[in-house]
Design an enzyme around this catalytic site. Structure first.
Site, PDB file in Angstrom:
ATOM      1  N   CYS A  49      25.677  -1.651   6.238  1.00 27.61           N
ATOM      2  CA  CYS A  49      26.989  -1.883   6.845  1.00 27.61           C
ATOM      3  C   CYS A  49      27.241  -3.389   6.791  1.00 27.61           C
ATOM      4  O   CYS A  49      26.551  -4.112   6.073  1.00 27.61           O
ATOM      5  CB  CYS A  49      27.068  -1.326   8.263  1.00 27.61           C
ATOM      6  SG  CYS A  49      25.908  -2.060   9.435  1.00 27.61           S
ATOM      7  N   THR A  50      28.196  -3.882   7.548  1.00 24.77           N
ATOM      8  CA  THR A  50      28.566  -5.292   7.464  1.00 24.77           C
ATOM      9  C   THR A  50      27.450  -6.218   7.928  1.00 24.77           C
ATOM     10  O   THR A  50      27.062  -7.157   7.221  1.00 24.77           O
ATOM     11  CB  THR A  50      29.828  -5.564   8.299  1.00 24.77           C
ATOM     12  OG1 THR A  50      30.848  -4.642   7.926  1.00 24.77           O
ATOM     13  CG2 THR A  50      30.322  -6.991   8.107  1.00 24.77           C
TER      14      THR A  50
END
Length: 295
Positions: A194-195
């Protein structure tokens, strides 16, 4: 412009008191951004001068210690403005410090219980190991992006021979339904990302609770740390979407990456989100300047 991004899963002695102290500190330091002070931790994006942000970190260490929580293991990530866009359009201008139930909204969706939330997360692998597994292209390796579909549209990992589960999530709470559809049944190695890592913690714990058999790994520090190490020369293509006025960022200190997104109207290569949203679900839509001007 400097941006500080971080998260921490923890249980506070008095969440409301901690929230009030955090808001007072940010106001005193004239920081802008967003903090989620949840029952299970904190997730934050703050902008301001580097010295003020460093002072915030030190004060947060003190406040967390008073709550019986150590933040020594927090991965404090530093972001910067995109040189390709006007600085004034990227500044964080308001402050929001909200009390909420979860660091990332997840358990409100059907089928997620406290056992799933509390299961051990996946093994964390650094950018180098993540890159090495992708480079090998070994059979049974599956990429799992736990971000929303509009984030994927402007940037994602792609590697020859590696299957992308492409869960097409409209929001993070859609994840259990997507994973329960058997998307990972044949996976031998699951590379989750994810980020910055905060969503992988919950997503991988959920998979653990469901008895996933494959080797479950999550990218430590997320796309942010991978871009820092490999720039535009790794397996991440495009830009990393961020939840602040910068919108989508390339690798720090490098030229703009190749565009992987496309205008939904004309198909032109495009990776800059504007104000266009879906009329029904309010999800962001990629529309180029020419089409946006046409109404």
């Amino acid at each position: 412009l400097r941006v500080l991004l971080f998260y921490k899963y923890a249980r506070w002695r008095d969440r409301d008191a901690f929230r009030a102290a955090q808001e007072a500190t940010c106001s005193a330091l004239q920081l802008c951004g967003r903090l989620r002070i949840a029952e299970d931790g904190i997730n934050g994006t703050l902008g301001g001068p580097r010295r003020a942000l460093e002072a915030y970190i030190q004060e947060t260490r003190r406040q967390a210690a008073g709550q019986g929580v150590s933040v020594d293991d927090v991965d404090w990530k530093w972001g910067a403005a995109d040189p390709a866009r006007p600085l004034e359009l990227q500044k964080l201008r308001t402050l929001s410090v909200k009390a909420c139930r979860e660091v990332v909204a997840f358990s409100d969706c059907g089928g997620v219980d406290q056992q799933a939330i509390g299961a051990p997360p996946a093994r964390k692998v650094d950018a180098a190991e993540f890159h090495s597994v992708l480079e090998s292209g070994a059979a049974g390796v599956v990429l799992v992006d736990v971000r929303n579909v509009y984030e994927r549209r402007v940037g994602r990992f792609e590697a020859p021979g590696v299957r992308d589960a492409d869960l097409k999530l409209r929001q993070f709470s859609d994840l259990p339904r997507a994973l329960d559809d058997g998307a990972l049944d044949s996976a031998k190695t699951i590379l989750m990302y994810c980020t910055g890592g905060v969503r992988c913690e919950r997503a991988s714990a959920y998979l653990r609770s469901r008895g996933v058999a494959g080797d479950l790994c999550q990218l430590n520090g997320g796309i942010h740390r991978y871009q820092e190490r490999y720039g535009n020369g790794g397996f991440f293509r495009g830009r990393c979407y961020v939840f602040d006025p910068r919108m989508a960022v390339g690798a720090p200190g490098e030229a703009s990456p190749p565009i992987v997104g496309a205008c939904r109207r004309c198909g032109r290569a495009w990776d800059a989100y504007g104000d266009e949203r879906c009329d029904r679900c309010r999800m962001r839509l990629l529309v180029c300047d020419s089409c946006d001007g046409d109404g």
